[in-house]
Design a protein around this motif. Structure first.
Motif, PDB file in Angstrom:
ATOM      1  N   HIS A  21       0.838  -1.193   0.000  1.00  0.00           N
ATOM      2  CA  HIS A  21       0.000   0.000   0.000  1.00  0.00           C
ATOM      3  C   HIS A  21       0.874   1.244   0.000  1.00  0.00           C
ATOM      4  O   HIS A  21       1.894   1.283   0.687  1.00  0.00           O
ATOM      5  CB  HIS A  21      -0.889   0.056   1.253  1.00  0.00           C
ATOM      6  CG  HIS A  21      -1.938  -0.977   1.279  1.00  0.00           C
ATOM      7  ND1 HIS A  21      -3.142  -0.823   0.661  1.00  0.00           N
ATOM      8  CD2 HIS A  21      -1.962  -2.206   1.848  1.00  0.00           C
ATOM      9  CE1 HIS A  21      -3.861  -1.906   0.851  1.00  0.00           C
ATOM     10  NE2 HIS A  21      -3.175  -2.765   1.561  1.00  0.00           N
ATOM     11  N   ARG A  23       0.405   5.793  -0.315  1.00  0.00           N
ATOM     12  CA  ARG A  23      -0.516   6.938  -0.330  1.00  0.00           C
ATOM     13  C   ARG A  23       0.274   8.200  -0.590  1.00  0.00           C
ATOM     14  O   ARG A  23       1.460   8.263  -0.327  1.00  0.00           O
ATOM     15  CB  ARG A  23      -1.210   7.135   1.010  1.00  0.00           C
ATOM     16  CG  ARG A  23      -2.097   6.059   1.475  1.00  0.00           C
ATOM     17  CD  ARG A  23      -2.708   6.387   2.838  1.00  0.00           C
ATOM     18  NE  ARG A  23      -3.504   7.597   2.853  1.00  0.00           N
ATOM     19  CZ  ARG A  23      -4.799   7.659   2.549  1.00  0.00           C
ATOM     20  NH1 ARG A  23      -5.415   6.563   2.195  1.00  0.00           N
ATOM     21  NH2 ARG A  23      -5.467   8.773   2.623  1.00  0.00           N
ATOM     22  N   ALA A  84      -4.480   6.610  -3.233  1.00  0.00           N
ATOM     23  CA  ALA A  84      -4.081   5.360  -2.583  1.00  0.00           C
ATOM     24  C   ALA A  84      -3.717   4.363  -3.673  1.00  0.00           C
ATOM     25  O   ALA A  84      -4.453   4.199  -4.649  1.00  0.00           O
ATOM     26  CB  ALA A  84      -5.212   4.812  -1.724  1.00  0.00           C
ATOM     27  N   LYS A  86      -2.481   0.369  -4.419  1.00  0.00           N
ATOM     28  CA  LYS A  86      -2.402  -0.987  -3.872  1.00  0.00           C
ATOM     29  C   LYS A  86      -1.823  -1.893  -4.950  1.00  0.00           C
ATOM     30  O   LYS A  86      -2.268  -1.868  -6.093  1.00  0.00           O
ATOM     31  CB  LYS A  86      -3.797  -1.471  -3.476  1.00  0.00           C
ATOM     32  CG  LYS A  86      -3.815  -2.883  -2.940  1.00  0.00           C
ATOM     33  CD  LYS A  86      -5.200  -3.284  -2.479  1.00  0.00           C
ATOM     34  CE  LYS A  86      -5.971  -3.847  -3.633  1.00  0.00           C
ATOM     35  NZ  LYS A  86      -7.220  -4.503  -3.235  1.00  0.00           N
TER      36      LYS A  86
END
Length: 185
Positions: A21, A23, A84, A86
């Motif tokens: 992940h 951000r 975000a 992923k």
């Protein structure tokens, strides 16, 4: 997005976690969102407190204009307050804003390479947001700083401003290597 990484993000010696992940956020966008909310409030105030006795057409256009501009600025900026990213075993997913829209999902099989970009600026792309430039490709730019540049199988590039972009590059390259050795067996 409620997926939680299983290993420490970005650690060079950490085994590949199931999900990576990343951000990035931009606090300046909140100022723009506040100006959109103020414009929206002005439109509502005009509609509610005006006498509507003289110049109905002009007043109606002012009300509609303020409300439309306020909504456009408010939702347009809130969509790009943060991004975000992923990366899992099958794809890379990019989600923008609190609602996750716009969203782009790129299967790892469509990625031919990943590179670290130490400095991506909104100026390079013509501003913040979801951008397309014929000479550069597509990008999601929410702030100035490091980013991830993906080379796609169709010859295009996709750039994302994200914190810890070097770790994302390592994870994607590792997954691409693992996929290519799996195909060569």
């Amino acid at each position: 997005m409620r997926d939680h990484p299983h290993g420490e993000q970005g650690a060079a010696d950490a085994p590949h976690s199931e999900v990576w992940h990343g951000r990035a956020s931009n606090r300046v966008q909140w100022l723009l969102a506040c100006s959109g909310a103020a414009c929206l409030a002005l439109g509502i105030e005009l509609a509610v407190s005006s006498a509507w006795t003289s110049g109905i057409a002009a007043l109606a256009m002012s009300v509609v204009g303020c409300i439309a501009a306020g909504l456009l600025v408010l939702f347009g900026t809130l969509a790009f307050v943060h991004v975000a990213v992923k990366v899992d075993k099958e794809c890379l997913e990019v989600r923008c804003g609190h609602m996750g829209v716009p969203r782009r999902r790129i299967p790892l099989s469509h990625i031919t390479g990943a590179e670290f970009a130490p400095r991506v600026t909104p100026r390079q792309w013509g501003g913040w947001g979801y951008r397309w430039r014929p000479d550069q490709g597509t990008a999601v730019v929410v702030r100035r700083g490091e980013g991830l540049v993906l080379r796609l199988g169709d010859g295009h590039t996709f750039t994302i401003t994200v914190d810890n972009a070097e770790a994302a590059v390592r994870v994607i390259r590792g997954r691409l290597r693992a996929a290519s050795t799996g195909r060569n067996r």
